[in-house]
Write an enzyme that holds these catalytic residues in place. Structure first.
Site, PDB file in Angstrom:
ATOM      1  NE  ARG A 160      -2.967  -1.476   4.437  1.00 38.60           N
ATOM      2  CZ  ARG A 160      -4.419  -1.359   3.850  1.00 38.60           C
ATOM      3  NH1 ARG A 160      -5.270  -2.370   4.126  1.00 38.60           N
ATOM      4  NH2 ARG A 160      -5.037  -0.712   2.919  1.00 38.60           N
ATOM      5  CG  ASP A 181      -2.158   0.980   1.075  1.00 39.86           C
ATOM      6  OD1 ASP A 181      -2.311   1.228   0.047  1.00 39.86           O
ATOM      7  OD2 ASP A 181      -2.804   1.026   1.982  1.00 39.86           O
ATOM      8  CD  GLU A 224     -12.592  -4.558  -2.955  1.00 38.64           C
ATOM      9  OE1 GLU A 224     -11.433  -5.072  -3.133  1.00 38.64           O
ATOM     10  OE2 GLU A 224     -13.284  -5.184  -2.122  1.00 38.64           O
ATOM     11  CG  ASN A 225      -7.474  -2.088  -6.492  1.00 40.40           C
ATOM     12  OD1 ASN A 225      -6.475  -2.962  -6.522  1.00 40.40           O
ATOM     13  ND2 ASN A 225      -7.663  -0.910  -5.658  1.00 40.40           N
TER      14      ASN A 225
END
Length: 305
Positions: free
Chosen positions: A203, A33, A80-81
């Site tokens: 992450r 991310d 979702e992208n």
């Protein structure tokens, strides 16, 4: 001079972290991310953030090979992208296509015997990306030293829903008895890719959530999690080593907890069973590292009285 000192300090800290490691996870999953936020911070185009993030990905695969990690799953493009602007999507698709083909042809990938697989609703992807996936999978299918799963058009809920539908259809067709449904049944219906449960989720970018990523393989295994603030293009080897240290500390904590549970069990058994229980407990504690064994010695003493 200042840069030289910083480089020396970085190298020294990296060596210290590596010396402190006593074990590594088998399967690491990474949520990469922060590419766009990194680009905004640098005052450059979003595409450059993704390009520099791809370089970090290549570096991390090298670190995994050095540390003898068996499997890596990268959250590359979620379902979702698809809601992103078309220009951003197309650039990411171009980059994924390029990197998959480059990886499939790279000497380093073949020397490290990396097996590349894509997981997700790949039929939703453009034809050129599907072609690159097929190429990379065919070129590396014979390897099994390091498994690289690239999550593309991936969503954890979609994966579980798909598995549920497949099982329901098999039951409706009379091919599966509901009484025979177990964890192995579900796993057979998940995306083909991960060969084992996730031990550690990493992450970057500051958010502390796992974003619908590998719910069966990670959450079901209670994987350790490591959240860090650097954006993905800024992620360094020392950050990765810190993540592995988090996994290592969690494993040590779990072993100590299991040892204390064993003590409680021995304390609860009847006198007639106590001798056998003590033997089992002794063998269990002997297998613990010295620090963890010391952590439960106070609990063991009353049992030995």
């Amino acid at each position: 001079m200042r840069e030289r000192i910083e480089r020396w300090g970085y190298a020294a800290y990296e060596r210290l972290l590596q010396r402190e490691l006593s074990g590594t996870p088998s399967h690491v999953a990474v949520i990469m991310d922060g590419n766009r936020r990194y680009a905004r911070k640098q005052g450059v185009e979003t595409t450059q953030g993704h390009s520099e993030g791809a370089e970090t990905t290549e570096a991390m695969l090298h670190w995994c090979d050095e540390l003898d990690i068996d499997e890596v799953t990268l959250y590359t493009f979620s379902t979702e992208n698809f809601d992103r602007p078309e220009e951003q999507r197309e650039y990411i698709f171009d980059l994924v296509e390029e990197k998959l083909r480059n990886f499939a042809d790279a000497d380093r990938v073949h020397e490290a015997e990396v097996c590349i697989r894509a997981i997700g609703e790949t039929e939703m992807l453009p034809e050129r990306v599907r072609g690159a996936i097929d190429y990379a999978q065919r070129r590396t299918a014979q390897y099994d030293r390091l498994n690289l799963n690239v999550a593309l058009a991936y969503g954890g809920r979609a994966e579980l829903l798909g598995a549920a539908r497949d099982i329901a259809e098999a039951v409706d067709a009379g091919e599966l008895d509901p009484e025979d449904i177990d964890a192995d049944t579900v796993e057979r219906c998940l995306y083909e890719g991960p060969t084992c449960d996730v031990d550690l989720i990493v992450r970057t970018g500051g958010d502390e959530r796992t974003s619908n990523f590998l719910p069966w393989h990670a959450n079901g295994n209670e994987a350790a999690t490591f959240f860090c603030t650097p954006y993905w293009p800024e992620f360094r080897k020392i950050d990765f080593l810190r993540a592995i240290r988090t996994y290592q500390n969690r494993e040590a904590s779990w072993r100590t907890t299991r040892a204390r549970r064993a003590v409680s069990l021995v304390q609860a058994v009847e006198d007639a069973e106590l001798s056998k229980a003590r033997q089992v407990l002794g063998r269990f504690c002997d297998a613990l590292p010295s620090k963890e064994r010391a952590a439960v010695e106070d609990d063991i003493e009353p049992v030995a009285d």
